[in-house]
Write an enzyme that holds these catalytic residues in place. Structure first.
Site, mmCIF file in Angstrom:
data_model
loop_
_atom_site.group_PDB
_atom_site.id
_atom_site.type_symbol
_atom_site.label_atom_id
_atom_site.label_comp_id
_atom_site.label_asym_id
_atom_site.label_seq_id
_atom_site.Cartn_x
_atom_site.Cartn_y
_atom_site.Cartn_z
ATOM 1 N N THR A 134 -12.029 0.450 -0.658
ATOM 2 C CA THR A 134 -12.224 -0.968 -0.463
ATOM 3 C C THR A 134 -12.413 -1.320 0.912
ATOM 4 O O THR A 134 -12.094 -0.705 2.038
ATOM 5 C CB THR A 134 -11.249 -1.729 -1.172
ATOM 6 N N SER A 193 -0.572 0.946 -6.693
ATOM 7 C CA SER A 193 -0.225 -0.281 -5.833
ATOM 8 C C SER A 193 1.115 -1.132 -6.394
ATOM 9 O O SER A 193 1.764 -2.109 -5.647
ATOM 10 C CB SER A 193 -1.471 -1.261 -5.630
ATOM 11 N N THR A 246 -27.256 -6.580 -7.931
ATOM 12 C CA THR A 246 -26.548 -7.688 -7.353
ATOM 13 C C THR A 246 -26.932 -7.733 -6.043
ATOM 14 O O THR A 246 -27.217 -6.677 -5.329
ATOM 15 C CB THR A 246 -25.118 -7.276 -7.432
ATOM 16 N N LYS A 261 -8.794 -4.554 1.837
ATOM 17 C CA LYS A 261 -7.505 -4.548 2.158
ATOM 18 C C LYS A 261 -7.062 -3.989 3.537
ATOM 19 O O LYS A 261 -7.187 -4.984 4.499
ATOM 20 C CB LYS A 261 -6.886 -3.558 1.173
ATOM 21 N N SER A 264 -7.921 10.246 -17.785
ATOM 22 C CA SER A 264 -7.645 9.023 -16.800
ATOM 23 C C SER A 264 -6.065 8.965 -16.862
ATOM 24 O O SER A 264 -5.134 9.017 -17.824
ATOM 25 C CB SER A 264 -8.226 8.052 -17.575
ATOM 26 N N THR A 308 -0.730 -7.193 -15.365
ATOM 27 C CA THR A 308 -0.887 -6.104 -14.192
ATOM 28 C C THR A 308 0.129 -5.117 -14.240
ATOM 29 O O THR A 308 -0.004 -4.210 -13.763
ATOM 30 C CB THR A 308 -0.490 -7.178 -13.028
ATOM 31 N N HIS A 327 -5.916 1.463 -1.967
ATOM 32 C CA HIS A 327 -4.697 0.998 -1.196
ATOM 33 C C HIS A 327 -4.219 1.914 -0.192
ATOM 34 O O HIS A 327 -3.012 1.771 0.380
ATOM 35 C CB HIS A 327 -3.433 0.762 -2.231
#
Length: 408
Positions: free
Chosen positions: A243, A187, A275, A246, A136, A361, A215
């Protein structure tokens, strides 16, 4: 037992560390973006949004709004439950076909958010691979980190965008199932991963690749498929995540890849199974945005032009713009309290909304304002931004860059 003391202590710690977050009460008005209405205890004020992730203003595009209204009028507002119970609404099937086509993959799977698509996508994928090792990138998003953690697999973090370090790890663990997880565009700093070189290593050492394009989708590539499309690496990446919230201006997240991989995740992922599905109206709006950006480059070109102008004007004025080759314009502050004060002054005195970016962040000592120009920020608004930042920097005694020129 006084349970309140635990919650009060948690909040007090945030206040003490200057990390307590306050959100402005804002109302965006379609057709006026990036202008918005700020609802304050003293009444309403007009403000300019400078940190929205609706990068291309697609949230107000007539095609997108029209698709949402038409579908909601025809089918209603909700999805009726989970897809396992209520079935697939047709608009959702159309959206997944559009996403698979966008990324040149066999199939796609839509989730309720980009966070959920990473969290449940990575964890489910890795659990399906015996003895999987996840490599990662050090600056991966929290949603990716949580997905990796929930997988229960062994994880090793490689230095950010460090190809040599990644190859050392791949060589050391050669012969074992390995998943390389990274973002294409980070980002907070606005830098880009060397995707082609990462794919070279993955192919050489037999690893799978998982790339978060959150992004970048809509923003880069001839059809807006992201950095991988721009760099000619799309066909080499095993699983792409993105996503709809955005650049596409809607809501939801997704993954795209080979049909059997997507089907395996669909069949095992709790974040998908348990969900409620996205409402048909949201799906239709997202599909309209994707279709438009596949053929229209005006929004991307104009946004890049605006971002370049913001950078040049702010740098000339001496504002400490952090290096970025993308549409992200980070302005360094380096102190959480000053960052919050700068944000407050910009809003209260200049009608400019830029949310402060503090720990966790970004790392402590790297606090910043994160500016995201859109196609609709004209020259006058950019000049106003530069003047406001100079005024705030002077008011707070924040140092400007030494080699500054007068802003034009």
């Amino acid at each position: 037992m006084d349970y309140n003391k635990f919650f009060d202590a948690a909040l007090d710690l945030l206040h003490d560390e200057r990390r307590y977050r306050v959100f402005a009460d804002l109302e965006r008005i379609a057709g006026r973006f990036p202008h918005a209405v700020w609802h304050t205890p003293r009444g309403q004020r007009d403000v300019v949004m400078w940190c929205s992730n609706d990068y291309l203003g697609m949230g107000q595009h007539p095609k997108v709004v029209g698709a949402m209204v038409e579908t909601a009028t025809r089918t209603g507002t909700g999805a009726g439950g989970t897809r396992n119970i209520a079935g697939n609404n047709h608009a959702l099937i159309q959206l997944e076909h559009e996403l698979a086509d966008l990324h040149g993959k066999e199939a796609a799977l839509v989730f309720t958010s980009g966070y959920v698509s990473n969290q449940t996508g990575i964890s489910t994928l890795a659990k399906l691979i015996p003895n999987c090792l996840i490599l990662s990138d050090a600056l991966n998003h929290n949603s990716m980190i949580e997905g990796i953690r929930q997988s229960g697999c062994e994880r090793i973090v490689f230095r950010h965008n460090d190809i040599a370090h990644l190859e050392d790890l791949l060589r050391t663990h050669q012969g074992r199932p390995i998943l390389i997880a990274c973002e294409s565009l980070y980002s907070m700093d606005g830098d880009i991963a060397p995707l082609s070189r990462i794919c070279d290593l993955a192919e050489r050492y037999g690893a799978l690749t998982y790339v978060d394009e959150v992004h970048a989708v809509g923003m880069y590539g001839p059809r807006g498929a992201g950095i991988a499309e721009r760099d000619g690496a799309m066909h080499r990446i095993d699983l792409v995540e993105g996503t709809l919230a955005k650049a596409f201006g809607c809501l939801g997240g997704y993954i795209a890849g080979k049909a059997n991989v997507i089907d395996a995740i669909r069949s095992h992922a709790p974040g998908f199974i348990f969900t409620t599905a996205l409402p048909p109206a949201v799906c239709s709006a997202a599909t309209a945005a994707i279709r438009h950006l596949k053929t229209s480059s005006w929004e991307r070109d104009r946004q890049q032009d605006r971002a370049a102008r913001v950078k040049s004007i702010l740098i000339a004025a001496g504002i400490p713009v952090m290096s970025s080759d993308t549409h992200i314009v980070p302005v360094f502050v380096g102190d959480p309290e000053l960052c919050k004060k700068a944000s407050d002054l910009l809003l209260e005195e200049h009608g400019i909304y830029i949310q402060p970016i503090n720990y966790p962040t970004v790392a402590k000592g790297t606090e910043r304002l994160r500016i995201t120009p859109t196609p609709y920020h004209d020259d006058a608004l950019i000049d106003q931004l530069a003047d406001a930042l100079l005024s705030v920097w002077e008011s707070l005694g924040i140092q400007l860059n030494a080699k500054s020129l007068a802003a034009e």
